[in-house]
Design a protein around this motif. Structure first.
Motif, PDB file in Angstrom:
ATOM      1  N   ALA A 149      39.075  19.600  63.838  1.00  0.00           N
ATOM      2  CA  ALA A 149      38.113  19.927  62.785  1.00  0.00           C
ATOM      3  C   ALA A 149      36.780  19.284  63.139  1.00  0.00           C
ATOM      4  N   VAL A 150      35.760  20.103  63.232  1.00  0.00           N
ATOM      5  CA  VAL A 150      34.411  19.630  63.529  1.00  0.00           C
ATOM      6  C   VAL A 150      33.577  19.799  62.268  1.00  0.00           C
ATOM      7  N   GLY A 151      33.123  18.672  61.744  1.00  0.00           N
ATOM      8  CA  GLY A 151      32.322  18.679  60.519  1.00  0.00           C
ATOM      9  C   GLY A 151      30.860  18.416  60.818  1.00  0.00           C
ATOM     10  N   THR A 152      29.981  19.150  60.132  1.00  0.00           N
ATOM     11  CA  THR A 152      28.537  18.952  60.286  1.00  0.00           C
ATOM     12  C   THR A 152      27.865  19.008  58.915  1.00  0.00           C
ATOM     13  N   VAL A 153      26.859  18.180  58.763  1.00  0.00           N
ATOM     14  CA  VAL A 153      26.083  18.164  57.523  1.00  0.00           C
ATOM     15  C   VAL A 153      25.154  19.373  57.521  1.00  0.00           C
TER      16      VAL A 153
END
Length: 180
Positions: free
Chosen positions: A139-143
């Motif tokens: 899982a790659v999370g970005t703001v």
């Protein structure tokens, strides 16, 4: 572009877990004194180095924080039989935990000392089922937007071939931390 295999991803997750333990890390909850004066990113990096406890749920969910940067966090998990629903596939809650962790840490990585956050809204779409044979999922999370009180983020769960399993968005409430 380097193609990573399931073995590479599994090794990367194991290395992240071992690095934390080698630094003296263990699961638990940090005391406020340990966090005071540290930015959100510094807290996450200290967890990854084993200088601060990592969340106990990481063991339960078989996942680890692999990398963090400003507004960006990568979690990886390997689904196990213990994560199954009654239908014989990985429970949606496992995906939710992986996605919420990636997005939450992406948000946390942007916070200055004395600020924290909590998830206010979480929207998930699971587009492909997983089993214990699926292998590691990342899982790659970005703001998306960082505000004083509200920050939004997004994340995707993919396998090492780039196949999408789930995607999500979140709204986080950002606040000042008070002692006690």
């Amino acid at each position: 572009m380097t193609i990573m295999t399931t073995t590479d991803w599994t090794t990367q997750q194991t290395s992240a877990q071992q690095r934390s333990l080698a630094g003296g890390g263990k699961s638990g909850v940090a005391h406020i004194e340990q966090l005071t004066g540290k930015s959100g990113r510094e807290i996450l990096e200290a967890m990854m180095a084993g200088e601060l406890p990592y969340p106990p749920m990481n063991e339960t969910m078989n996942m680890a924080l692999l990398e963090v940067n400003d507004g960006h966090a990568v979690f990886q998990g390997i689904p196990l039989m213990q994560h199954y629903n009654p239908l014989g596939t990985v429970h949606g809650g496992w995906f939710a935990a992986l996605l919420d962790s990636a997005m939450g840490c992406a948000v946390q990585s942007t916070l200055p000392p004395g600020r924290s956050y909590t998830t206010a809204e979480l929207s998930i779409n699971i587009v492909r089922s997983a089993t214990h044979n699926t292998g590691p999922l990342r899982a790659v999370g970005t703001v998306i937007h960082g505000g004083r009180q509200i920050t939004t983020a997004q994340a995707r769960v993919e396998d090492e071939k780039g196949k999408l399993y789930a995607h999500a968005t979140t709204t986080c409430f950002v606040f000042d931390v008070t002692a006690g």
